[in-house]
Write a protein that holds these residues in place. Structure first.
Motif, PDB file in Angstrom:
ATOM      1  N   ASP A 194     -27.526  51.250  36.789  1.00  0.00           N
ATOM      2  CA  ASP A 194     -26.553  50.294  36.260  1.00  0.00           C
ATOM      3  C   ASP A 194     -25.884  49.438  37.333  1.00  0.00           C
ATOM      4  O   ASP A 194     -24.934  48.703  37.038  1.00  0.00           O
ATOM      5  CB  ASP A 194     -25.462  51.037  35.474  1.00  0.00           C
ATOM      6  CG  ASP A 194     -24.619  51.958  36.373  1.00  0.00           C
ATOM      7  OD1 ASP A 194     -25.078  52.283  37.495  1.00  0.00           O
ATOM      8  OD2 ASP A 194     -23.518  52.341  35.948  1.00  0.00           O
ATOM      9  N   GLN A 251     -25.674  45.527  36.737  1.00  0.00           N
ATOM     10  CA  GLN A 251     -24.769  45.178  35.649  1.00  0.00           C
ATOM     11  C   GLN A 251     -23.312  45.367  36.055  1.00  0.00           C
ATOM     12  O   GLN A 251     -22.454  44.541  35.724  1.00  0.00           O
ATOM     13  CB  GLN A 251     -25.078  46.032  34.408  1.00  0.00           C
ATOM     14  CG  GLN A 251     -24.288  45.647  33.169  1.00  0.00           C
ATOM     15  CD  GLN A 251     -24.534  44.208  32.737  1.00  0.00           C
ATOM     16  OE1 GLN A 251     -25.633  43.665  32.916  1.00  0.00           O
ATOM     17  NE2 GLN A 251     -23.522  43.567  32.182  1.00  0.00           N
ATOM     18  N   VAL A 252     -23.048  46.419  36.825  1.00  0.00           N
ATOM     19  CA  VAL A 252     -21.680  46.688  37.269  1.00  0.00           C
ATOM     20  C   VAL A 252     -21.171  45.580  38.183  1.00  0.00           C
ATOM     21  O   VAL A 252     -20.057  45.069  38.004  1.00  0.00           O
ATOM     22  CB  VAL A 252     -21.591  48.058  37.987  1.00  0.00           C
ATOM     23  CG1 VAL A 252     -20.240  48.210  38.689  1.00  0.00           C
ATOM     24  CG2 VAL A 252     -21.784  49.196  36.995  1.00  0.00           C
ATOM     25  N   GLN A 297     -20.511  42.366  36.274  1.00  0.00           N
ATOM     26  CA  GLN A 297     -19.275  42.429  35.500  1.00  0.00           C
ATOM     27  C   GLN A 297     -18.055  42.234  36.393  1.00  0.00           C
ATOM     28  O   GLN A 297     -17.058  41.634  35.978  1.00  0.00           O
ATOM     29  CB  GLN A 297     -19.190  43.771  34.760  1.00  0.00           C
ATOM     30  CG  GLN A 297     -20.170  43.890  33.596  1.00  0.00           C
ATOM     31  CD  GLN A 297     -20.151  45.255  32.937  1.00  0.00           C
ATOM     32  OE1 GLN A 297     -19.641  46.227  33.496  1.00  0.00           O
ATOM     33  NE2 GLN A 297     -20.717  45.351  31.747  1.00  0.00           N
ATOM     34  N   GLU A 298     -18.143  42.720  37.621  1.00  0.00           N
ATOM     35  CA  GLU A 298     -17.020  42.581  38.556  1.00  0.00           C
ATOM     36  C   GLU A 298     -16.708  41.124  38.867  1.00  0.00           C
ATOM     37  O   GLU A 298     -15.562  40.777  39.161  1.00  0.00           O
ATOM     38  CB  GLU A 298     -17.323  43.341  39.854  1.00  0.00           C
ATOM     39  CG  GLU A 298     -17.266  44.852  39.711  1.00  0.00           C
ATOM     40  CD  GLU A 298     -17.625  45.569  41.004  1.00  0.00           C
ATOM     41  OE1 GLU A 298     -18.071  44.885  41.948  1.00  0.00           O
ATOM     42  OE2 GLU A 298     -17.457  46.802  41.064  1.00  0.00           O
ATOM     43  N   GLY A 326     -17.429  38.626  36.710  1.00  0.00           N
ATOM     44  CA  GLY A 326     -17.322  37.895  35.453  1.00  0.00           C
ATOM     45  C   GLY A 326     -18.589  37.234  34.975  1.00  0.00           C
ATOM     46  O   GLY A 326     -18.546  36.251  34.225  1.00  0.00           O
ATOM     47  N   GLY A 340     -21.278  39.190  33.605  1.00  0.00           N
ATOM     48  CA  GLY A 340     -22.002  40.333  33.059  1.00  0.00           C
ATOM     49  C   GLY A 340     -22.642  40.108  31.705  1.00  0.00           C
ATOM     50  O   GLY A 340     -23.440  40.925  31.248  1.00  0.00           O
ATOM     51  N   LYS A 341     -22.334  38.990  31.059  1.00  0.00           N
ATOM     52  CA  LYS A 341     -22.908  38.732  29.742  1.00  0.00           C
ATOM     53  C   LYS A 341     -24.341  38.216  29.880  1.00  0.00           C
ATOM     54  O   LYS A 341     -24.692  37.613  30.896  1.00  0.00           O
ATOM     55  CB  LYS A 341     -22.052  37.713  28.988  1.00  0.00           C
ATOM     56  CG  LYS A 341     -20.657  38.214  28.650  1.00  0.00           C
ATOM     57  CD  LYS A 341     -19.861  37.151  27.905  1.00  0.00           C
ATOM     58  CE  LYS A 341     -18.459  37.652  27.594  1.00  0.00           C
ATOM     59  NZ  LYS A 341     -17.640  36.623  26.891  1.00  0.00           N
TER      60      LYS A 341
END
Length: 309
Positions: free
Chosen positions: A12, A15-16, A19-20, A22, A24-25
């Motif tokens: 992961d 993905q992590v 996301q950190e 911004g 991650g979508k």
């Protein structure tokens, strides 16, 4: 050499880290890469406009945003233009064979639970002159190149194993200006976020070394300086799994990893990549005078006299 043996990630991890920042979508990082590509092609002063997608992705991740990624590429190309001798590596094994007998650079294959990578530089021979130390910096920058192409981690702990170094000799050949410049290249051109700087040595002269570092490190970074008189405290902070066996860990030895890294950085693929990146230069005649004077005032043509804030 399989890259996955040297640069391991958790399932992961990507993905992590997305996301950190911004992104991650679904589709967001791909959209950012396309926008970065478009911006690069619109810069008339860039001599190189084609970059591998993974390189661009890692640049965005390590920068933290698309806009900062643009600035990082601009700075990277500018530094390469003003300091061709610092970059410009053609073949790692041939160019650095003599310094690799006196020291080693590695990253640990496993990343920490905080998705941080551990970089270790060891000195185990005589460092007799400043040019030798300069080549250590140059070799270290090769890691920056390679990891931008193969990794997606931007947060690092740097460990300097000086247990076998002659600290008096090392201090004598250390140039504070070069140290500052190397730190600037590492953070500004490669986007490395340093979470800790660890020195392992019993020598009391390490305090003199710290005094030099404190001259140019920001207060936040000074707080991340650590001195370990033994490997015990290093293990307590980093964990056994993320350290080589010769530093108290359960990972492969520094020498074993060093040999693998030399082969990886000297491979045909890496050599070709380094040579391609040597083309990432600036045509100053096509860049505005205002931009050059405002952003890069004080730059000279060599590593030893370059000043970067």
């Amino acid at each position: 050499m399989d890259v996955s043996d040297l640069v391991k990630l958790k399932p992961d991890t990507l993905q992590v880290v997305l996301q950190e920042i911004g992104l991650g979508k679904p589709g967001e990082i791909e959209d950012a890469i396309e926008k970065l590509k478009e911006w690069i092609h619109q810069q008339p002063h860039f001599k190189k406009r084609d970059y591998h997608e993974h390189f661009l992705k890692t640049t965005i991740i390590m920068s933290g945003s698309l806009e900062r990624a643009k600035k990082q590429i601009e700075k990277m190309c500018t530094m390469r233009t003003f300091c061709p001798k610092i970059f410009g590596v053609q073949n790692v094994k041939k160019e650095f064979s003599y310094i690799l007998e006196h020291g080693s650079f590695i990253t640990m294959p496993e990343i920490t639970d905080q998705n941080q990578r551990v970089f270790i530089a060891s000195v185990h021979g005589k460092i007799s002159n400043s040019s030798q130390l300069t080549d250590f910096y140059r070799y270290g920058f090769c890691f920056g190149e390679y990891l931008k192409r193969h990794d997606c981690i931007g947060k690092y702990h740097y460990i300097f194993d000086l247990r076998q170094a002659n600290m008096m000799e090392l201090l004598a050949v250390s140039n504070p200006l070069e140290m500052k410049q190397s730190f600037t290249i590492l953070t500004e051109c490669y986007g490395v976020k340093i979470k800790g700087i660890h020195f392992v040595t019993k020598s009391k002269l390490i305090e003199s070394f710290f005094t030099i570092l404190k001259q140019f490190l920001k207060p936040k970074m000074v707080q991340r300086l650590h001195h370990h008189s033994s490997t015990d405290t290093l293990v307590e902070i980093m964990g056994e799994k993320f350290l080589p066996s010769d530093l108290g860990g359960t990972g492969p030895s520094t020498r074993e990893l060093h040999n693998k890294w030399v082969e990886a950085l000297s491979s045909e693929e890496s050599t070709k990549f380094f040579q391609e990146m040597n083309e990432a230069l600036i045509d100053e005649s096509l860049r505005s005078t205002f931009e050059l004077s405002e952003e890069y005032a004080g730059m000279a043509g060599s590593f030893r006299t370059l000043t970067v804030d």
